[in-house]
Scaffold this motif. Structure first.
Motif, PDB file in Angstrom:
ATOM      1  N   GLU A 253      10.249 106.482  19.750  1.00  0.00           N
ATOM      2  CA  GLU A 253      10.034 105.164  19.458  1.00  0.00           C
ATOM      3  C   GLU A 253       8.635 104.879  19.369  1.00  0.00           C
ATOM      4  O   GLU A 253       7.771 104.205  18.644  1.00  0.00           O
ATOM      5  N   ILE A 254       7.937 105.467  20.470  1.00  0.00           N
ATOM      6  CA  ILE A 254       6.261 105.229  20.446  1.00  0.00           C
ATOM      7  C   ILE A 254       5.677 105.874  19.427  1.00  0.00           C
ATOM      8  O   ILE A 254       4.586 105.486  18.967  1.00  0.00           O
ATOM      9  N   GLU A 256       6.728 106.516  16.376  1.00  0.00           N
ATOM     10  CA  GLU A 256       6.901 105.891  15.235  1.00  0.00           C
ATOM     11  C   GLU A 256       6.250 104.575  15.257  1.00  0.00           C
ATOM     12  O   GLU A 256       5.466 104.188  14.363  1.00  0.00           O
ATOM     13  N   LYS A 257       5.905 103.893  16.356  1.00  0.00           N
ATOM     14  CA  LYS A 257       5.184 102.684  16.365  1.00  0.00           C
ATOM     15  C   LYS A 257       3.550 102.908  16.358  1.00  0.00           C
ATOM     16  O   LYS A 257       2.980 102.286  15.629  1.00  0.00           O
ATOM     17  N   LYS A 260       3.276 103.838  12.326  1.00  0.00           N
ATOM     18  CA  LYS A 260       3.039 102.658  11.732  1.00  0.00           C
ATOM     19  C   LYS A 260       1.899 101.860  11.574  1.00  0.00           C
ATOM     20  O   LYS A 260       1.244 101.158  10.410  1.00  0.00           O
ATOM     21  N   ASN A 261       0.842 102.171  12.570  1.00  0.00           N
ATOM     22  CA  ASN A 261      -0.453 101.428  12.761  1.00  0.00           C
ATOM     23  C   ASN A 261      -1.489 102.476  11.936  1.00  0.00           C
ATOM     24  O   ASN A 261      -2.715 101.841  12.022  1.00  0.00           O
ATOM     25  N   SER A 298       4.030  92.588  24.207  1.00  0.00           N
ATOM     26  CA  SER A 298       5.139  93.324  23.496  1.00  0.00           C
ATOM     27  C   SER A 298       4.514  94.668  23.324  1.00  0.00           C
ATOM     28  O   SER A 298       3.083  94.562  23.157  1.00  0.00           O
ATOM     29  N   LEU A 299       5.340  95.541  23.150  1.00  0.00           N
ATOM     30  CA  LEU A 299       4.770  96.990  23.063  1.00  0.00           C
ATOM     31  C   LEU A 299       4.079  97.229  21.787  1.00  0.00           C
ATOM     32  O   LEU A 299       2.843  97.928  21.439  1.00  0.00           O
ATOM     33  N   GLU A 300       4.559  96.344  20.457  1.00  0.00           N
ATOM     34  CA  GLU A 300       3.799  96.487  19.301  1.00  0.00           C
ATOM     35  C   GLU A 300       2.357  96.030  19.421  1.00  0.00           C
ATOM     36  O   GLU A 300       1.598  96.622  18.937  1.00  0.00           O
ATOM     37  N   LYS A 301       2.308  94.597  19.950  1.00  0.00           N
ATOM     38  CA  LYS A 301       1.172  94.153  20.232  1.00  0.00           C
ATOM     39  C   LYS A 301       0.099  94.964  20.908  1.00  0.00           C
ATOM     40  O   LYS A 301      -1.132  95.151  20.714  1.00  0.00           O
ATOM     41  N   ILE A 303       0.103  98.440  21.738  1.00  0.00           N
ATOM     42  CA  ILE A 303      -0.435  99.369  20.982  1.00  0.00           C
ATOM     43  C   ILE A 303      -1.448  99.197  19.773  1.00  0.00           C
ATOM     44  O   ILE A 303      -2.354  99.840  19.739  1.00  0.00           O
ATOM     45  N   ASN A 304      -1.062  98.017  19.131  1.00  0.00           N
ATOM     46  CA  ASN A 304      -2.047  97.640  17.914  1.00  0.00           C
ATOM     47  C   ASN A 304      -3.310  97.399  18.579  1.00  0.00           C
ATOM     48  O   ASN A 304      -4.383  97.787  18.047  1.00  0.00           O
TER      49      ASN A 304
END
Length: 328
Positions: A253-254, A256-257, A260-261, A298-301, A303-304
């Motif tokens: 999952e990491i 993939e995230k 995506k960035n 959040s993990l998305e935020k 990592i971004n």
């Protein structure tokens, strides 16, 4: 967030140029604290903060930097990859014991009001979820044997001061897998997220990843850890507290995230013959939430924000290689 507890307090942060340390120092400065950072780095990321270059393996240096301080946050530590942990365990074990034991002793001698010791997820034995009270019923994982025991010994140091000297203002925190800006992005020693980010941004077509992506970890953003530390010390919590998201995320999952960035997604190549470490490492954060802290990025935020920081600070990120590691 208002926090008058720290206003005008003389505060020492060891390891204050590291990933968690920079966020901690900035937060404390925003609260009006007078912050001094003790580190071996030459980096000075925040204006208005006093930086002292000091080798904390020496007790005399620890006595000097803690003199006339009200509060000490001890974050100085050794970070490294699973490979480094297996091939250079002395680089974790020896300096961790030296500067951690010395710092707490120096703080005690100089009558520091409040002290925070940064332990590690490495103190835990493999389990579905890591609960604070389970530590002394088990042994650290073989994959974290040396670093885990070093941190455990330093946790015991806080207990003996309370028993013998009634010094009960020592907080102990156990962060999960921390990531964020100012991390160590050196691929020889970096942890999973910074290592993947570094390689992904330099790769043109393919990204090679160790393992098969099934390993599960609890990832937490560095600023969340810093804010939790500030919260825990202010409340004068004197028992170990996990600082983690409480959620398990697979390495797949990491990947993939991160992918995506990227402006152009990469082909993923799994290297299943590489070192994997423990299958699952997730924190139980019930105690953290019970004392009133539940604000997580959040993990998305996260990592971004980490990728964006890395893109803007490529030259500085190369300096995140720990100077202790170079000596052993």
């Amino acid at each position: 967030m208002k926090n008058n507890f720290y206003k005008k307090k003389e505060i020492l942060v060891t390891g204050g140029t590291g990933m968690i340390g920079v966020h901690l120092v900035q937060n404390l400065k925003d609260f009006g604290a007078k912050v001094t950072v003790a580190s071996l780095d030459n980096i000075k990321p925040i204006r208005g903060v006093k930086y002292i270059k000091a080798d904390l393996r020496n007790l005399d240096n620890c006595l000097k930097v803690t003199k006339n301080k009200n509060i000490v946050f001890h974050l100085a530590g050794i970070k490294g990859s699973p490979l480094m942990a297996k091939t250079k365990p002395a680089s974790f074990f020896v300096p961790t014991l030296q500067f951690s034991l010395n710092m707490m002793e120096a703080a005690f001698r100089n009558k520091i009001e409040n002290y925070l010791f940064t332990s590690s997820i490495g103190v835990y034995s493999p389990a579905k979820k890591f609960k604070e009270d389970s530590v002394w019923k088990t042994f650290p994982s073989e994959n974290d044997k040396y670093a885990g025991w070093a941190k455990r010994i330093c946790e015991l140091q806080s207990e003996v001061y309370e028993i013998q000297y009634k010094w009960n203002k020592i907080s102990v925190v156990r962060p999960a897998n921390v990531y964020g800006p100012y991390d160590n992005f050196d691929e020889r020693n970096a942890m999973v997220i910074p290592s993947l980010i570094s390689r992904a941004l330099r790769s043109k077509k393919k990204l090679s990843v160790w393992g098969n992506g099934s390993n599960i970890r609890d990832f937490i953003y560095a600023d969340d850890v810093a804010r939790a530390m500030i919260f825990i010390l202010k409340k004068e919590i004197n028992y170990p507290v996990n600082i983690g998201s409480g959620k398990g995320v697979s390495i797949k999952e990491i990947v993939e995230k991160i992918n995506k960035n990227l402006s152009k997604p990469l082909e993923i190549e799994w290297s299943t013959n590489k070192i994997l470490g423990d299958k699952i490492r997730v924190m139980d954060n019930t105690k953290l939430k019970k004392i009133g802290f539940s604000e997580f990025t959040s993990l998305e935020k996260g990592i971004n924000q980490t990728i964006n920081w890395y893109k803007k600070n490529l030259s500085q990120s190369k300096l995140r290689y720990n100077s202790f590691t170079e000596k052993f």
